[in-house]
Scaffold this motif. Sequence first.
Motif, PDB file in Angstrom:
ATOM      1  N   ALA A 175      35.268  31.553  50.258  1.00  0.00           N
ATOM      2  CA  ALA A 175      35.844  32.374  48.862  1.00  0.00           C
ATOM      3  C   ALA A 175      34.600  33.266  48.500  1.00  0.00           C
ATOM      4  O   ALA A 175      34.576  34.537  48.608  1.00  0.00           O
ATOM      5  N   ALA A 211      41.480  30.323  40.997  1.00  0.00           N
ATOM      6  CA  ALA A 211      42.320  31.222  42.078  1.00  0.00           C
ATOM      7  C   ALA A 211      42.834  32.895  40.994  1.00  0.00           C
ATOM      8  O   ALA A 211      42.260  33.786  42.433  1.00  0.00           O
ATOM      9  N   TYR A 234      39.354  34.729  41.815  1.00  0.00           N
ATOM     10  CA  TYR A 234      39.266  34.786  42.871  1.00  0.00           C
ATOM     11  C   TYR A 234      39.936  36.374  43.485  1.00  0.00           C
ATOM     12  O   TYR A 234      39.890  37.807  44.002  1.00  0.00           O
ATOM     13  N   TRP A 294      47.481  31.952  47.114  1.00  0.00           N
ATOM     14  CA  TRP A 294      46.237  31.185  46.208  1.00  0.00           C
ATOM     15  C   TRP A 294      47.037  31.013  45.576  1.00  0.00           C
ATOM     16  O   TRP A 294      46.695  29.597  44.323  1.00  0.00           O
ATOM     17  N   TRP A 336      45.920  26.611  50.659  1.00  0.00           N
ATOM     18  CA  TRP A 336      44.447  27.663  50.609  1.00  0.00           C
ATOM     19  C   TRP A 336      44.362  27.604  51.845  1.00  0.00           C
ATOM     20  O   TRP A 336      42.770  29.234  51.985  1.00  0.00           O
ATOM     21  N   ALA A 375      45.556  30.749  52.668  1.00  0.00           N
ATOM     22  CA  ALA A 375      45.240  31.879  52.319  1.00  0.00           C
ATOM     23  C   ALA A 375      43.801  32.485  52.728  1.00  0.00           C
ATOM     24  O   ALA A 375      43.686  34.201  52.338  1.00  0.00           O
TER      25      ALA A 375
END
Length: 398
Positions: A65, A117, A120, A158, A172, A175
């Motif tokens: 990520a 989350a 992000y 997410w 996740w 995602a």
Amino acid sequence: MTDQRGAALLRGGISSPRATFLELFFDLVFVFALTRVSQRLIDDVSAHGPDLLRELAETVLLFLALWMVWSLTAWVTSRYEPESSAIQFVVVASMFASLVMAVAMPRAFAERAVTFAVAYLAVQVGRPLLLTLALRRHPRRSVTARILLWSAVAAVPWLVGALVPVTRPVLWTLALALDYAGLALGWPLPGLGSARAAGWAVMGEHLAERYQQFFLIALGETILVTGLTFSGGDFSSTQAAAFTVSFVTTALLWRIYFHRAGHVLAEALRASERPGLLGESASWTHLVIVAGVLLTGVGYELVIAHPWGRTAPSWTIFVLGGPALFLAARARFEYEIFGRVSRSRVAGVLLLVALVPVGLRLPPTVVLVLAAVVLAAIAAGDGLRARGRPLEQPASPL
């Protein structure tokens, strides 16, 4: 008028190919962020619990990520004018969100999940939204709109995963898979096809410099971890030996990366008729290169903290697996630039893997020395082959 205002965001012929000071400032966050990744890995291995593989997988997900945020920001500043106020706002906002992600990372799969989350998604959704609005009616707006739609779809798992702990690992993973699938496939839409990064117009020299800088950030993180671990330890002779070998290994990673291929990456991108294609391929390669460096850095900390005794099986992932992963990715990097792969890199990977059963019977410091010897042999071979020869020109098959 609206098209001209949108076109003002694009890089022009007078744009400098060098990274701006703001981009270097942005990178400072990732020095801290990579230390959080390393610390999570160390905590995972030190726990020796039955959930070790799951915890390692979670840390890898968080690292991916972070890489997504950094790499897409690098592409933005290579495609758009970094001196414009809108792009500078995007970089600063991405910087703050990345810092929040890094702060939340140690407990990102626990009570800080929502924080991680949301930070992000603030980048993944907010950045293409702002660019889509700023580009107005410019044709390039179709690319940012695609990214926005894909990011909005990925935002659902997410957020649901952040709010519902029992679903978090699965959602996740889904995602992040959507985010990377969009990047790899060019964010395709029904009836409109895709817009892969391979076909984008980018400032090739700038993109090369950004990859090189992130590699140096990863090396800097290993230096930071090495120094902190040694300074906080007993300062014994065995720790001093492990500390010294760790530094030498880092220097060898630097040497092997920049020998020939790393040195002419910018030239290869500048000479390429499709710099976006080479840049896209190099992005995936540098992801693995940086991962190899991070794993190696974790190995440093484990060895310096416990220089003697028996090497735990999980430690070989870092002490031997990290350099092996780096060499494998470096071999691919060499192919991207020159269309060939040196046999020494392939042999190095195989030898490091073969040393795993041997390393389980040896002290951690000795295992680290063996890894350094393999890297030193490759670096020495590179030097001998290059002696007296002119600098090889890039001949990328891409």
